[in-house]
Design a protein around this motif. Structure first.
Motif, mmCIF file in Angstrom:
data_model
loop_
_atom_site.group_PDB
_atom_site.id
_atom_site.type_symbol
_atom_site.label_atom_id
_atom_site.label_comp_id
_atom_site.label_asym_id
_atom_site.label_seq_id
_atom_site.Cartn_x
_atom_site.Cartn_y
_atom_site.Cartn_z
ATOM 1 N N ILE A 26 1.301 -0.673 -0.044
ATOM 2 C CA ILE A 26 -0.605 -0.026 -0.137
ATOM 3 C C ILE A 26 0.764 1.083 0.350
ATOM 4 C CG2 ILE A 26 -1.344 1.291 1.264
ATOM 5 C CD1 ILE A 26 -2.898 -1.202 2.588
ATOM 6 N N MET A 27 1.528 0.901 0.717
ATOM 7 C CA MET A 27 2.750 2.527 0.859
ATOM 8 C C MET A 27 3.933 2.576 0.299
ATOM 9 S SD MET A 27 1.326 3.954 3.782
ATOM 10 C CE MET A 27 2.861 5.327 3.432
ATOM 11 N N PRO A 29 4.112 2.802 -3.243
ATOM 12 C CA PRO A 29 4.002 3.730 -4.597
ATOM 13 C C PRO A 29 4.193 5.025 -4.117
ATOM 14 C CG PRO A 29 2.224 1.634 -4.596
ATOM 15 C CD PRO A 29 2.804 1.767 -3.287
ATOM 16 N N THR A 30 3.139 5.284 -2.991
ATOM 17 C CA THR A 30 3.446 6.973 -2.229
ATOM 18 C C THR A 30 4.789 7.011 -2.378
ATOM 19 O OG1 THR A 30 0.889 6.355 -2.193
ATOM 20 C CG2 THR A 30 2.171 8.731 -1.023
ATOM 21 N N TRP A 32 7.641 5.924 -2.801
ATOM 22 C CA TRP A 32 8.609 6.548 -4.387
ATOM 23 C C TRP A 32 7.989 7.736 -4.790
ATOM 24 C CZ3 TRP A 32 12.765 4.016 -5.374
ATOM 25 C CH2 TRP A 32 12.989 4.146 -7.278
ATOM 26 N N MET A 33 6.564 8.212 -4.851
ATOM 27 C CA MET A 33 6.637 9.029 -5.464
ATOM 28 C C MET A 33 6.836 10.856 -4.624
ATOM 29 S SD MET A 33 2.567 10.554 -6.316
ATOM 30 C CE MET A 33 2.631 11.131 -3.896
ATOM 31 N N THR A 45 15.218 9.910 -13.279
ATOM 32 C CA THR A 45 15.711 8.400 -14.992
ATOM 33 C C THR A 45 16.540 7.319 -14.515
ATOM 34 O OG1 THR A 45 16.307 10.177 -16.411
ATOM 35 C CG2 THR A 45 14.028 10.318 -15.982
ATOM 36 N N TYR A 47 18.832 3.645 -14.374
ATOM 37 C CA TYR A 47 18.467 2.810 -14.360
ATOM 38 C C TYR A 47 19.611 1.783 -14.040
ATOM 39 C CZ TYR A 47 15.064 -1.398 -15.304
ATOM 40 O OH TYR A 47 14.498 -2.372 -15.259
ATOM 41 N N PRO A 48 19.657 0.857 -13.277
ATOM 42 C CA PRO A 48 18.390 1.033 -11.891
ATOM 43 C C PRO A 48 18.065 2.458 -11.520
ATOM 44 C CG PRO A 48 20.355 -0.412 -12.055
ATOM 45 C CD PRO A 48 20.903 0.541 -12.958
ATOM 46 N N PRO A 49 16.696 1.627 -10.709
ATOM 47 C CA PRO A 49 16.129 3.227 -10.405
ATOM 48 C C PRO A 49 17.626 2.862 -8.899
ATOM 49 C CG PRO A 49 14.523 1.846 -10.672
ATOM 50 C CD PRO A 49 15.816 0.809 -11.123
ATOM 51 N N ILE A 232 2.356 16.196 -17.205
ATOM 52 C CA ILE A 232 2.683 15.450 -18.227
ATOM 53 C C ILE A 232 4.187 15.187 -18.417
ATOM 54 C CG2 ILE A 232 2.305 13.342 -18.877
ATOM 55 C CD1 ILE A 232 0.107 13.021 -16.797
ATOM 56 N N TRP A 239 10.177 13.646 -15.132
ATOM 57 C CA TRP A 239 9.551 12.879 -14.428
ATOM 58 C C TRP A 239 9.615 13.583 -12.517
ATOM 59 C CZ3 TRP A 239 11.210 7.205 -15.248
ATOM 60 C CH2 TRP A 239 10.056 6.292 -15.525
ATOM 61 N N LEU A 242 7.228 15.804 -12.401
ATOM 62 C CA LEU A 242 5.855 15.629 -11.991
ATOM 63 C C LEU A 242 5.357 15.161 -11.084
ATOM 64 C CD1 LEU A 242 3.702 13.892 -14.040
ATOM 65 C CD2 LEU A 242 5.388 12.236 -14.843
ATOM 66 N N MET A 243 6.707 14.504 -10.212
ATOM 67 C CA MET A 243 6.043 13.845 -8.616
ATOM 68 C C MET A 243 5.831 14.754 -7.622
ATOM 69 S SD MET A 243 5.732 10.642 -9.691
ATOM 70 C CE MET A 243 4.716 11.594 -10.560
ATOM 71 N N ALA A 246 2.633 16.215 -8.071
ATOM 72 C CA ALA A 246 1.703 14.604 -7.841
ATOM 73 C C ALA A 246 2.044 14.725 -6.376
ATOM 74 C CB ALA A 246 1.825 13.376 -8.532
ATOM 75 N N PRO B 100 -4.149 5.330 0.053
ATOM 76 C CA PRO B 100 -4.498 5.583 -1.063
ATOM 77 C C PRO B 100 -5.914 5.774 -2.203
ATOM 78 C CG PRO B 100 -3.551 3.105 -0.746
ATOM 79 C CD PRO B 100 -4.390 4.514 0.860
ATOM 80 N N VAL B 107 -3.869 11.724 -9.499
ATOM 81 C CA VAL B 107 -2.377 11.498 -8.433
ATOM 82 C C VAL B 107 -2.025 10.292 -8.933
ATOM 83 C CG1 VAL B 107 -1.007 11.689 -7.060
ATOM 84 C CG2 VAL B 107 -2.569 13.762 -7.506
ATOM 85 N N MET B 110 -1.096 9.616 -11.745
ATOM 86 C CA MET B 110 0.472 10.567 -12.264
ATOM 87 C C MET B 110 1.796 9.491 -11.793
ATOM 88 S SD MET B 110 -1.103 13.915 -11.527
ATOM 89 C CE MET B 110 0.756 14.971 -11.621
ATOM 90 N N MET B 111 1.339 8.628 -10.850
ATOM 91 C CA MET B 111 2.413 8.283 -10.463
ATOM 92 C C MET B 111 2.806 6.719 -10.753
ATOM 93 S SD MET B 111 1.256 7.335 -6.088
ATOM 94 C CE MET B 111 0.828 6.692 -5.183
ATOM 95 N N ILE B 115 5.926 4.701 -12.274
ATOM 96 C CA ILE B 115 6.277 3.486 -11.419
ATOM 97 C C ILE B 115 6.159 2.459 -12.947
ATOM 98 C CG2 ILE B 115 5.626 1.472 -10.582
ATOM 99 C CD1 ILE B 115 4.925 3.768 -8.312
ATOM 100 N N LEU B 120 12.198 3.046 -18.099
ATOM 101 C CA LEU B 120 12.654 3.838 -16.990
ATOM 102 C C LEU B 120 11.586 3.423 -15.308
ATOM 103 C CD1 LEU B 120 14.431 6.566 -18.581
ATOM 104 C CD2 LEU B 120 15.463 4.829 -17.848
ATOM 105 N N TYR B 125 12.185 -2.981 -12.979
ATOM 106 C CA TYR B 125 13.336 -3.702 -12.637
ATOM 107 C C TYR B 125 13.015 -4.793 -11.403
ATOM 108 C CZ TYR B 125 17.559 -3.129 -9.992
ATOM 109 O OH TYR B 125 18.240 -3.199 -9.327
ATOM 110 N N TRP B 154 -5.732 -1.173 -5.935
ATOM 111 C CA TRP B 154 -4.351 -0.451 -5.082
ATOM 112 C C TRP B 154 -4.878 0.049 -4.475
ATOM 113 C CZ3 TRP B 154 -2.713 4.513 -4.772
ATOM 114 C CH2 TRP B 154 -1.451 4.786 -3.997
#
Lengths: 275, 279
Positions: A26-27, A29-30, A32-33, A45, A47-49, A232, A239, A242-243, A246, B100, B107, B110-111, B115, B120, B125, B154
């Protein structure tokens, strides 16, 4: 240690593992943003991140420098506050009247409106607002977003008003209190916390709403959500910004939701579930 | 008393009831390229029946609906059971679980766009580092619907979980005690006692999610706009584009009235189901 106690501990441990996995999914993705929004542009950007980096505010600076982010934010605030205020102004007395008289059709009609796809309203609104030259006006945006806020206010407040014993109102009526006075002086103070929850939920859902502003706003009145496209851009070059956008757009609803998390689920199901 | 609900009623008539009636009327009109409008009878509806894009949109809508709802109900019930056995939840943990679905869907789009980037993105990955092949996710016509379903799940699985958790907490403890005395296994207890008693709550969650899933818009519009090609062109996206990109307001009205009928039909069907599983 007995077998049963051993089993008990094993089950507890298994449950905690599942809870941690669910929490991570749950956490992640947020997180990561937010991380990406603080990364230097060459690392966003990569890679690898990368996970470890020197945090920078450059994306946020870039965002406010290259886009009218702050005026979009102001537009969002005007539309959200306006529609929340309108929802409360119309919704509080309506919820009280529905609770008192048990004439429920006004409440059900607003609920039906909440279930229909937004485009159903947007088509006639577009034709109507264009005829009177109101496309792009704050008024049109606030009125359209009040269709989101009004059912939230009415349905969050209905159970609160229902919970007040009738005798309270009847006693006031015997004393010669007018209905408006009963609402203002007696009922509203009793449901103050319900009003706060409904206001916050209305604010969050109006802030998050995408579709109406996409068509009814113009360059000057565009809300943050409707402007998301502008951030976007093309490909992965932006990116970081954008983040950052967001993260900033998500911040007000997340902070407000944390305030009312205890009452949130029963409010969100519009009375269908008591949580 | 009537005066108190008058503003809300007037607003509802002006902004909801009248516009819907107007949409019905618009559904019988055609708009030429110069914006001239004329009465067309049922032409928009006969067009709809022979429009392959409409049937494709209906298929996409239903596929996305079934996939997302299944994911959210299965994982939602699982997560509710995990939360239930964790007993006390601190305010911070609850706030994290609701984050979430309280963030704007735009948003979330967007995220996940970042990902899930095919070249990239962090998702590929992770896949590659555990030895799985990378995916094109939103850029793949085959995978775009499952990917969108995954993003929406999600966002909304924690919501379903909190609703089901409310149902779990209101179950009478006595039924569990009886099961324990009879020596029923945890799996049997869940299958024979918990699940049947939870069904009304699960159906309620299904209704609440169906309303959103059948009119799916935000995440798709921000990530793919119905693409690649028309692979994620749900009815709501299609209707929006017919109305506001091609300005065929009449046909878009017919499309939207059809979608609205589908949404309300689903709600009524689920409501009957809820009556059938009530206890």
């Amino acid at each position: 240690m007995t077998d049963a106690a051993h089993n008990e501990r094993w089950i507890r441990w298994l449950n905690t593992v599942q809870l941690v996995i669910a929490g991570a999914v749950i956490m992640a993705p947020t997180v990561w943003m937010v991380l990406s929004s603080f990364k230097p542009s060459f690392e966003v950007t990569a890679y690898p991140p990368t996970v470890i980096f020197a945090p920078t505010l450059e994306n946020y600076v870039e965002l406010t420098r290259t886009t009218p982010f702050l005026s979009y934010a102001l537009n969002s605030l005007i539309v959200t506050v306006g529609s929340t205020a309108l929802g409360l102004l119309f919704g509080i007395p309506a919820a009280f009247a529905v609770s008192w008289t048990r004439i429920t059709w006004p409440a059900i009609l607003t609920l039906a409106a909440r279930m229909a796809p937004g485009t159903l309203f947007l088509l006639p609104w577009y034709v109507m607002f264009r005829q009177v030259g109101m496309i792009g006006s704050y008024t049109a945006l606030i009125l359209s977003h009040a269709v989101i806020t009004l059912p939230i206010v009415i349905w969050v407040l209905l159970p609160s008003f229902d919970a007040i014993p009738r005798s309270v109102f009847e006693a006031a009526q015997v004393d010669g209190c007018s209905v408006t006075r009963i609402l203002w002086r007696i009922a509203m103070p009793l449901v103050a916390s319900g009003i706060a929850v409904s206001a916050i939920l209305a604010f969050v859902f109006s802030w998050n709403y995408f579709l109406f502003a996409l068509v009814l706003s113009n360059g000057d009145t565009k809300t943050l959500i409707a402007a998301a496209f502008n951030f976007i851009g093309e490909g992965s070059t932006q990116w970081g910004a954008l983040m950052a956008a967001a993260t900033l757009i998500a911040l007000p609803p997340l902070l407000l939701a944390a305030l009312v998390q205890r009452w949130l689920v029963s409010g969100l199901t519009l009375g269908a579930v008591k949580g | 008393m009537a005066a108190l609900s008058a503003p809300a009623v007037l607003f509802t008539v002006g902004m909801i009831a009248f516009p819907v009636v107007y949409t019905v009327w618009l559904g019988f009109q055609t708009f030429s390229s110069t914006g001239k409008q004329s009465f067309a009878g049922l032409a928009n509806y006969t067009k709809l029946i022979s429009d392959t894009e409409f049937w494709h949109g209906l298929w996409v809508t239903i596929a996305l609906f079934v996939l997302s709802l299944a994911l959210q109900l299965v994982f939602g019930v699982w997560l509710a059971l995990v939360l239930f056995h964790a007993r006390r939840l601190s305010g911070i943990v609850r706030s994290l679980f609701i984050s979430p679905f309280m963030m704007p869907p735009v948003v979330a789009g967007m995220m996940w766009l970042v990902i899930l980037d095919p070249s990239l993105g962090a998702a590929n990955y992770v896949l590659q580092s555990v030895g799985l092949p990378p995916s094109d996710w939103l850029a793949s016509p085959t995978w775009v619907i499952p990917t969108v379903a995954l993003i929406d799940s999600w966002q909304w699985t924690p919501y379903v979980a909190l609703i089901v958790l409310g149902g779990l907490q209101s179950l009478p403890p006595s039924v569990y005690e009886a099961a324990q005395i009879d020596g029923a296994s945890p799996l049997k207890t869940f299958q024979r006692i918990t699940l049947p008693l939870l069904l009304p709550t699960i159906v309620t969650a299904a209704i609440l999610r169906s309303v959103d899933l059948l009119r799916f818009f935000d995440i798709i519009y921000i990530t793919t706009q119905g693409g690649p090609g028309n692979a994620s062109n749900t009815l709501n996206i299609y209707g929006f584009r017919v109305g506001f990109e091609f300005f065929n307001i009449g046909y878009a009205s017919a499309l939207m009235l059809t979608l609205t009928a589908i949404v309300f039909g689903a709600v009524l069907a689920f409501n009957r189901l809820r009556g059938a599983v009530a206890w």
